[in-house]
Design an enzyme around this catalytic site. Sequence first.
Site, PDB file in Angstrom:
ATOM      1  N   PRO A   4      43.990  36.159  41.377  1.00 53.44           N
ATOM      2  CA  PRO A   4      42.901  36.640  42.232  1.00 53.44           C
ATOM      3  C   PRO A   4      42.756  38.160  42.043  1.00 53.44           C
ATOM      4  O   PRO A   4      43.603  38.932  42.488  1.00 53.44           O
ATOM      5  CB  PRO A   4      43.368  36.288  43.642  1.00 53.44           C
ATOM      6  N   ASP A  14      46.516  42.080  41.039  1.00 51.89           N
ATOM      7  CA  ASP A  14      46.703  40.693  41.459  1.00 51.89           C
ATOM      8  C   ASP A  14      46.906  40.710  42.976  1.00 51.89           C
ATOM      9  O   ASP A  14      47.936  41.190  43.471  1.00 51.89           O
ATOM     10  CB  ASP A  14      47.950  40.145  40.732  1.00 51.89           C
ATOM     11  N   HIS A  15      45.923  40.200  43.674  1.00 53.81           N
ATOM     12  CA  HIS A  15      45.970  40.314  45.140  1.00 53.81           C
ATOM     13  C   HIS A  15      47.058  39.440  45.762  1.00 53.81           C
ATOM     14  O   HIS A  15      47.370  39.563  46.945  1.00 53.81           O
ATOM     15  CB  HIS A  15      44.597  39.964  45.729  1.00 53.81           C
ATOM     16  N   ARG A  16      47.674  38.571  44.951  1.00 54.95           N
ATOM     17  CA  ARG A  16      48.808  37.812  45.492  1.00 54.95           C
ATOM     18  C   ARG A  16      50.014  38.720  45.642  1.00 54.95           C
ATOM     19  O   ARG A  16      50.861  38.527  46.512  1.00 54.95           O
ATOM     20  CB  ARG A  16      49.188  36.666  44.536  1.00 54.95           C
ATOM     21  N   ILE A  27      49.811  42.325  45.490  1.00 57.52           N
ATOM     22  CA  ILE A  27      49.524  43.684  45.973  1.00 57.52           C
ATOM     23  C   ILE A  27      48.432  43.648  47.038  1.00 57.52           C
ATOM     24  O   ILE A  27      47.407  42.973  46.874  1.00 57.52           O
ATOM     25  CB  ILE A  27      49.072  44.561  44.785  1.00 57.52           C
TER      26      ILE A  27
END
Length: 561
Positions: A357, A533-535, A537
């Site tokens: 993501p 990577d929004h998972r 950060i």
Amino acid sequence: MSEQEIRVPELGGAESVEIVGVLVSVGDSVEAEDPLLELESDKATVEMPAPAAGKITRLDVNEGDSLKEGDLVGMMETAEAGASGDSDQSEGDEESVGASPARDETQEADAATDSQSGDTASEAPGTSGGEQAIQVPELGGAESVEIVGVLVSVGDSVNAEDPLLELESDKATVEMPSPATGKITRLDVKEGDTLKEGDVVGMLEVSGGGAQASSEQTSTGKKEQADSVGASPARDDAQQTQGTTSSTAAKPETPETPSGKRVHAGPAVRRIAREFGADLQQVQGSGPKGRILKDDVQAWVRKQLQSGSSAPAGGGAGIPEVPLPDFSQFGEVERQSMTKIQRLTAQGMHRSWLNVPHVTQFEKADITDLEAFRKDHKAEGEKRGVKMTLLPFLMKACAHALATYPQFNVSLDMANQQIIQKHYCHIGIAVDTPNGLVVPVIRDVDRKSIWQLAEEAQELAGKARDRKLTNNDMSGACFTITSLGGIGGTAFTPIVNSPEVAILGASKAAMEPVWDGAQFQPRLMLPLSLSYDHRAINGADAARFTTLLSKTLGDLRELVM
Ligand code: CAO
């Protein structure tokens, strides 16, 4: 309209093949490369693709018939426009199917299957143990191949069928799989070496693991291997993972999936299933003897999408295929094979795009003073033979930000629900070359001077453009920098080089009026684009990271704080 013969293409080394499935009937309309027949040699099951788009007007063969290369199997009526568009392909098809994906699979399947058949089975690991020579399997017709990648080192533990080498012939790139489970005890080859069938590339200490698969193959025999398709999720995953560093090779077929259910499908169908992330175990086959056809996979994926079920196994997203029209109806076209770098980039980008993501955080850094400093050192750089650009300063600033915010220096192991924290700082640099994009890695950036970094970046960019980078030069990065500043643009959204969790893009610095509280000042502003990577950060951390970068590039004294 014109009539065209449908003939058996080159069979990748096999003398004859048996038709195990006739997948079309007279009157059917087909697209170029749609599977027409399923052919089985003593080594693999492959699909014979349509040489062009058109309508089948005659079929002279039946299931069970034996065919040789060049045999006529039927006739087809091709549209005039389509025929000219396909002529590029047909040309290749006439003498070999080399350029078509189906052919690549034939060869890959052959090479891979050979390594497994007989040899592997007779050396069933775990039943005997001991040392085993690792030999180049039959090369599907190629006289010799070049090693373009050595994927293992001495001491590495491997499973049967793990890829050991990447081999390139003039027609295809294939992976050479391990003949058994064990530990590599010797490697006699290196990148660039040329190999022939039967050459010994090293030694393997065979261990107990994996014995089951191999011994099962022994008992089921070759025919069985060729007849059933390995589509176990674990296996498909492995193939997807291999794509990170190497081309996807069609693998030989294993008899049974872990659940015990036999899956029957050809290599092309398995490739599509991998692309869609479809679990073949769940797909109902509508072909002869329950074989799974392309349509079955597509129908299964459609059903998954309609039912809104979660992403299929293997990290795929179950996305529908983009249909390719016959472009030749709109104008002149030509087809070119993708280079290895282009193929790997496409795989890597697609994988990351689907799995990560992405969010991109934008920032600007005032590099007016840095630019003056850089220019002051240009003359010294010339004396040292080093071009002093912005890049080493960006690397140093990133290393500082990575140390300050270590959550950017991680990889996610989602399978084990773990975060892997790295205590080293290796940074990849995207380099644009005539052959495509490559990312050499500079190690221990945090411990090197700006001069050292400039020198190494220059050396690696040179190696990249001369195609001299080794796998080692391109592995181990924690974070990537992609600089388009020398070219232009104001911002972009780079794709994270997964399994890294962030990438910094730099665009072209430009003079801008900046308000200093009393008046506008002309300042040189560098646009930064941090994709992450929004998972792994949070947005707030990304803003902190880019703020620190901006501060550091604005005043290099930050580095000594
Ligand atoms: N703003 C303004 N000027 C910049 C700049 C920036 N952000 N970055 C570099 N420049 C300048 C350099 O200072 C140099 O100018 P001088 O000749 O006056 O010193 C000039 O542009 C050319 O620089 P360069 O490109 O030769 O060197 P570099 O160290 O900046 O970059 C490299 C090296 C390898 C990163 C670059 O050559 C490259 O390949 N970039 C493309 C990367 C890419 O394709 N990324 C996309 C990946 S996603 O598809």
